[in-house]
Design an enzyme around this catalytic site. Structure first.
Site, PDB file in Angstrom:
ATOM      1  N   LYS A 109       0.856  -1.190   0.000  1.00 21.67           N
ATOM      2  CA  LYS A 109       0.000   0.000   0.000  1.00 21.67           C
ATOM      3  C   LYS A 109       0.889   1.235   0.000  1.00 21.67           C
ATOM      4  O   LYS A 109       2.049   1.169   0.349  1.00 21.67           O
ATOM      5  CB  LYS A 109      -0.908  -0.003   1.243  1.00 21.67           C
ATOM      6  CG  LYS A 109      -2.009  -1.051   1.144  1.00 21.67           C
ATOM      7  CD  LYS A 109      -2.959  -1.010   2.326  1.00 21.67           C
ATOM      8  CE  LYS A 109      -3.549   0.329   2.621  1.00 21.67           C
ATOM      9  NZ  LYS A 109      -4.260   0.959   1.471  1.00 21.67           N
ATOM     10  N   GLY A 110       0.273   2.359  -0.395  1.00 17.38           N
ATOM     11  CA  GLY A 110       1.046   3.601  -0.375  1.00 17.38           C
ATOM     12  C   GLY A 110       1.248   4.190  -1.755  1.00 17.38           C
ATOM     13  O   GLY A 110       1.982   5.164  -1.910  1.00 17.38           O
ATOM     14  N   GLY A 111       0.547   3.614  -2.765  1.00 16.89           N
ATOM     15  CA  GLY A 111       0.609   4.192  -4.108  1.00 16.89           C
ATOM     16  C   GLY A 111       0.156   5.644  -4.112  1.00 16.89           C
ATOM     17  O   GLY A 111       0.564   6.432  -4.955  1.00 16.89           O
ATOM     18  N   GLU A 118      -2.816   5.046   7.024  1.00 15.18           N
ATOM     19  CA  GLU A 118      -3.564   3.826   6.711  1.00 15.18           C
ATOM     20  C   GLU A 118      -3.197   2.705   7.675  1.00 15.18           C
ATOM     21  O   GLU A 118      -4.068   1.969   8.136  1.00 15.18           O
ATOM     22  CB  GLU A 118      -3.264   3.379   5.273  1.00 15.18           C
ATOM     23  CG  GLU A 118      -3.908   4.286   4.238  1.00 15.18           C
ATOM     24  CD  GLU A 118      -3.575   3.885   2.810  1.00 15.18           C
ATOM     25  OE1 GLU A 118      -4.328   4.282   1.918  1.00 15.18           O
ATOM     26  OE2 GLU A 118      -2.568   3.195   2.583  1.00 15.18           O
ATOM     27  N   LYS A 136      -5.264  -6.536  -8.685  1.00 13.78           N
ATOM     28  CA  LYS A 136      -4.443  -6.453  -7.464  1.00 13.78           C
ATOM     29  C   LYS A 136      -4.250  -7.802  -6.783  1.00 13.78           C
ATOM     30  O   LYS A 136      -3.536  -7.897  -5.796  1.00 13.78           O
ATOM     31  CB  LYS A 136      -5.101  -5.492  -6.457  1.00 13.78           C
ATOM     32  CG  LYS A 136      -5.607  -4.187  -7.017  1.00 13.78           C
ATOM     33  CD  LYS A 136      -4.455  -3.341  -7.521  1.00 13.78           C
ATOM     34  CE  LYS A 136      -4.904  -1.983  -8.018  1.00 13.78           C
ATOM     35  NZ  LYS A 136      -5.389  -1.094  -6.982  1.00 13.78           N
TER      36      LYS A 136
HETATM   37  O1  LIG Z   1      -1.672   5.434  -0.470  1.00 12.11           O
HETATM   38  C1  LIG Z   1      -2.637   4.962  -1.052  1.00 12.11           C
HETATM   39  C2  LIG Z   1      -3.290   3.727  -0.709  1.00 12.11           C
HETATM   40  O2  LIG Z   1      -2.506   2.737  -0.112  1.00 12.11           O
HETATM   41  C3  LIG Z   1      -4.349   3.187  -1.659  1.00 12.11           C
HETATM   42  O3  LIG Z   1      -5.257   2.509  -0.849  1.00 12.11           O
HETATM   43  C4  LIG Z   1      -3.787   2.264  -2.726  1.00 12.11           C
HETATM   44  O4  LIG Z   1      -2.848   2.983  -3.501  1.00 12.11           O
HETATM   45  C5  LIG Z   1      -4.872   1.678  -3.632  1.00 12.11           C
HETATM   46  O5  LIG Z   1      -5.502   2.655  -4.368  1.00 12.11           O
HETATM   47  P1  LIG Z   1      -6.540   2.338  -5.535  1.00 12.11           P
HETATM   48  O6  LIG Z   1      -7.822   1.921  -4.876  1.00 12.11           O
HETATM   49  O7  LIG Z   1      -6.646   3.632  -6.266  1.00 12.11           O
HETATM   50  O8  LIG Z   1      -5.947   1.255  -6.358  1.00 12.11           O
END
Ligand SMILES: O=C[C@H](O)[C@H](O)[C@H](O)COP(=O)(O)O
Length: 250
Positions: A109-111, A118, A136
């Site tokens: 996580k952390g994108g 979180e 994912k």
């Molecule tokens: O920092 C962001 C988070 O960890 C998000 O939960 C993660 O990047 C997933 O994001 P998405 O639902 O846009 O794929």
């Protein structure tokens, strides 16, 4: 439980995200849940939509805690009551997205650079739930998420941390740069983010990797979430949802 459906109908990947989010809310945000954590990313808005659809009566006695600026806005704009972790250090349930999830429900996580808050809201919750689209869902971390492990670091220490990560074998670890600003991404906590890719071998034991990175001085939090997920929901392209539950009770 009353569920008022929203009108917008997403397509493609967004439909898969919505499916996962709606299923997770239906199964895990129950009438007796009052303190609820809202994660970050592009899947989480569907979580908020479904919570709002549970109706004003249920939501009026609830407090919603954000994992960052984006989810704070989501909560406020949805007309839900905003709280924070310093007021409510124990949550009933937190629902969040993920960049990748392995066969044992370990996550990257952390994108979106939100991994510190979180992780605090994940640990503080009785139940931590992941929602994502089918892309994912992996056997091993690093299979589809090639960008590496997002690592939040104290700004003044980033060069030292980068050196250590290179020594650990992450030769292409880099400081994450902003897209519409000159300079680095700055997190909601005023820190920088390093993205550190590792060989497949290192992702076989994500807990060990997590502990090794976390021990580096200057590291604030690591975007590896190990043994924390109670259930993960993946929306599929065919309109079905894959639910994966933790093997051991957490
Ligand atoms: O920092 C962001 C988070 O960890 C998000 O939960 C993660 O990047 C997933 O994001 P998405 O639902 O846009 O794929």
């Amino acid at each position: 439980m009353q569920v008022e459906q929203k009108q917008t109908i997403p397509t493609g990947i967004d439909a898969a995200k919505q499916l996962a989010a709606f299923t997770a809310v239906d199964e895990h945000i129950l009438p007796h849940h009052k303190i609820i954590g809202i994660g970050s990313g592009s899947t989480v808005p569907f979580v908020v939509d479904r919570i709002v659809a549970q109706g004003k009566q249920l939501n009026q006695d609830r407090v919603f805690l954000p994992t960052g600026f984006q989810s704070k806005e989501l909560i406020v704009n949805a007309g839900l009551r905003l709280g924070d972790i310093d007021q409510y250090p124990n949550l009933d349930v937190t629902i969040d997205g993920a960049d990748e999830v392995d066969r044992n429900l370990n996550c990257i996580k952390g994108g979106g650079a939100c991994q510190l808050r979180e992780k605090v809201l994940a640990e503080a919750a009785e139940t931590w739930i992941i929602v994502a689209d089918y892309r994912k869902d992996s056997q091993t971390l690093g299979t589809t998420w090639k960008q590496g492990v997002p690592i939040e670091v104290a700004p003044f220490a980033y060069v030292r941390v980068l050196q250590h990560l290179h020594d650990m074998g992450s030769k292409t670890a880099v400081l994450r740069m902003a897209k519409a600003k000159a300079g680095p991404v700055v997190t909601d906590n005023g820190n920088f983010v390093i993205d550190a890719p590792f060989d497949n071998g290192r992702y076989q034991n994500p807990k060990e990797l997590l502990m090794e990175i976390k021990m580096l001085t200057g590291v604030v939090e690591v975007g590896l979430f190990c043994n924390m997920v109670k259930a993960a929901y993946f929306g599929n392209a065919d309109g079905s949802v894959t639910a994966r539950l933790a093997k051991e009770p957490l």
